[in-house]
Design a protein around this motif. Structure first.
Motif, mmCIF file in Angstrom:
data_model
loop_
_atom_site.group_PDB
_atom_site.id
_atom_site.type_symbol
_atom_site.label_atom_id
_atom_site.label_comp_id
_atom_site.label_asym_id
_atom_site.label_seq_id
_atom_site.Cartn_x
_atom_site.Cartn_y
_atom_site.Cartn_z
ATOM 1 N N HIS A 90 5.282 4.224 -49.932
ATOM 2 C CA HIS A 90 5.227 5.118 -48.785
ATOM 3 C C HIS A 90 4.804 6.494 -49.280
ATOM 4 C CE1 HIS A 90 5.886 6.686 -44.822
ATOM 5 N NE2 HIS A 90 6.699 7.614 -45.284
ATOM 6 N N ARG A 94 5.664 -2.401 -52.373
ATOM 7 C CA ARG A 94 5.441 -1.577 -51.194
ATOM 8 C C ARG A 94 5.589 -0.101 -51.570
ATOM 9 N NH1 ARG A 94 4.703 -6.358 -50.136
ATOM 10 N NH2 ARG A 94 5.004 -7.317 -48.083
ATOM 11 N N SER A 145 -1.254 3.040 -47.773
ATOM 12 C CA SER A 145 -0.795 4.130 -46.911
ATOM 13 C C SER A 145 -1.959 5.076 -46.670
ATOM 14 C CB SER A 145 0.367 4.890 -47.573
ATOM 15 O OG SER A 145 0.898 5.870 -46.707
ATOM 16 N N GLN A 182 0.678 6.803 -42.822
ATOM 17 C CA GLN A 182 0.711 5.644 -41.939
ATOM 18 C C GLN A 182 0.361 4.392 -42.731
ATOM 19 O OE1 GLN A 182 1.634 6.147 -38.483
ATOM 20 N NE2 GLN A 182 2.193 7.986 -39.614
ATOM 21 N N SER A 183 1.110 3.331 -42.521
ATOM 22 C CA SER A 183 0.929 2.111 -43.301
ATOM 23 C C SER A 183 -0.077 1.178 -42.632
ATOM 24 C CB SER A 183 2.265 1.391 -43.478
ATOM 25 O OG SER A 183 2.735 0.910 -42.224
ATOM 26 N N GLU A 184 -0.437 0.096 -43.357
ATOM 27 C CA GLU A 184 -1.348 -0.914 -42.803
ATOM 28 C C GLU A 184 -0.799 -1.519 -41.525
ATOM 29 O OE1 GLU A 184 -3.992 -3.312 -45.924
ATOM 30 O OE2 GLU A 184 -1.861 -3.497 -46.296
ATOM 31 N N SER A 185 0.508 -1.748 -41.491
ATOM 32 C CA SER A 185 1.094 -2.389 -40.320
ATOM 33 C C SER A 185 0.978 -1.524 -39.069
ATOM 34 C CB SER A 185 2.573 -2.709 -40.587
ATOM 35 O OG SER A 185 3.291 -1.522 -40.887
ATOM 36 N N GLU A 208 -3.249 3.061 -52.428
ATOM 37 C CA GLU A 208 -3.115 1.614 -52.547
ATOM 38 C C GLU A 208 -2.214 1.262 -53.717
ATOM 39 O OE1 GLU A 208 -6.825 -0.412 -52.812
ATOM 40 O OE2 GLU A 208 -7.735 0.640 -51.114
ATOM 41 N N TYR A 263 9.018 -1.761 -43.661
ATOM 42 C CA TYR A 263 8.348 -0.681 -42.939
ATOM 43 C C TYR A 263 7.260 -0.058 -43.803
ATOM 44 C CZ TYR A 263 7.750 3.153 -39.654
ATOM 45 O OH TYR A 263 7.227 4.032 -38.746
ATOM 46 N N GLY A 264 7.442 -0.139 -45.117
ATOM 47 C CA GLY A 264 6.395 0.311 -46.030
ATOM 48 C C GLY A 264 5.316 -0.755 -46.139
ATOM 49 N N ASN A 265 4.287 -0.464 -46.931
ATOM 50 C CA ASN A 265 3.209 -1.418 -47.089
ATOM 51 C C ASN A 265 2.510 -1.137 -48.404
ATOM 52 O OD1 ASN A 265 1.038 -3.351 -46.340
ATOM 53 N ND2 ASN A 265 1.937 -3.136 -44.317
ATOM 54 N N GLN A 266 1.509 -1.968 -48.721
ATOM 55 C CA GLN A 266 0.784 -1.786 -49.970
ATOM 56 C C GLN A 266 -0.358 -0.785 -49.843
ATOM 57 O OE1 GLN A 266 -0.013 -5.926 -50.353
ATOM 58 N NE2 GLN A 266 1.761 -6.314 -51.646
#
Length: 293
Positions: A237, A235, A144, A262-265, A219, A139-142
């Motif tokens: 958040h 990842r 935010s 909000q993440s990239e996804s 990032e 759910y996290g990403n590289q």
């Protein structure tokens, strides 16, 4: 909406996607909360944890001090019935004058809301589910995104809390501060220990002027040590905390807001924006359930 004497507080519900995925290696779920206070400048956080599974869940609550990368503090081990909600006060195991992060493990899917209370202060945000590498799920990403930040703007200030969702690798994090036109004003780079967090307080950033409104992008960067392997960016958040103060000396709070980054996804695949359409290409439908003027 929570009705309080000072007004209304908006809080989003937790969907099944936000509850994460079961890790097949240890048959459980992991969740991260980047911003936890324990008797810190008059602020105290409370974890509200609900078991949304169909069976009883064993829950472990761990805390990580921002100033201590080596030691996790086990808050409690609980058993929660299906549909039951438990309330945990971090002051029972950490504090005073403590700020850090938390991570929670459970045998069933959980919904977790973190409330922070203080004088004229009430904020809430939702914990995020951890990575499940065997399922290639996160759910996290590289990257935010934090679309609204203030620095000394009509009494409002912003602190950005960034948590590293990796349990094994440190995260090298770069924060871009952008003005309302999208131009980069300045950047900051810092390290975050595994499952730890770091605070970026905008009024302390020298290149950001007063009376400032803008946004931020966080990032996670690649890094390597001599003779070691290239580390894939962990990842991350982020949570933004905005507080309004009565005077420039910040002697008393008037109100506060917190929101999840909000993440990239969910928003935009930085920086190419290429993909199969929808959120992967930066184009989607944004639904706002309540507007008032």
């Amino acid at each position: 909406l929570l009705n309080r004497k000072s007004g209304l507080l908006g809080l989003s519900g937790i969907s099944s996607d936000m509850e994460g995925a079961r890790d097949p290696r240890y048959s459980g779920y992991t969740y991260y909360a980047p911003m936890i206070f324990a008797d810190k400048d008059g602020l105290n956080s409370v974890l509200q944890i609900q078991n949304s599974g169909s069976e009883c869940s064993s829950i472990e609550i761990w805390f990580k001090d921002q100033e201590n990368c080596l030691r996790n503090v086990l808050g409690d081990v609980l058993t929660v019935a299906p549909g039951e909600t438990v309330r945990f006060d971090p002051n029972t195991v950490v504090g005073p004058d403590w700020i850090g992060s938390a991570w929670i493990r459970g045998s069933q899917p959980l919904g977790i809301v973190v409330d922070t209370l203080g004088p004229n202060h009430f904020t809430s945000y939702t914990a995020v589910a951890g990575d499940v590498w065997d399922l290639d799920w996160s759910y996290g990403n590289q990257v935010s995104y934090l679309p609204l930040t203030y620095s000394e703007y009509q009494g409002w200030d912003t602190a950005i809390e960034v948590q590293n969702l990796s349990a094994t690798y440190a995260a090298k994090v770069k924060v871009y501060f952008l003005d309302r036109s999208g131009d980069v004003i300045t950047t900051l780079v810092d390290w975050i220990c595994p499952r730890g967090s770091q605070t970026f307080f905008l009024p302390l950033v020298g290149s950001i002027p007063g009376n400032w409104v803008g946004s931020a992008r966080v990032e996670s960067q690649e890094w390597v040590t001599p003779g070691g392997p290239l580390v894939d960016p962990p990842r991350i958040h982020a949570v933004a905390l905005k507080e309004k103060w009565a005077d420039p000396q910040r002697t008393s709070r008037r109100e506060a807001i917190a929101y999840n980054g909000q993440s990239e996804s969910l928003l935009y695949d930085w920086q190419l924006g290429a993909g199969k359409g929808g959120t992967a290409s930066g184009s989607a439908v944004l639904a706002i359930p309540l507007l008032a003027k």
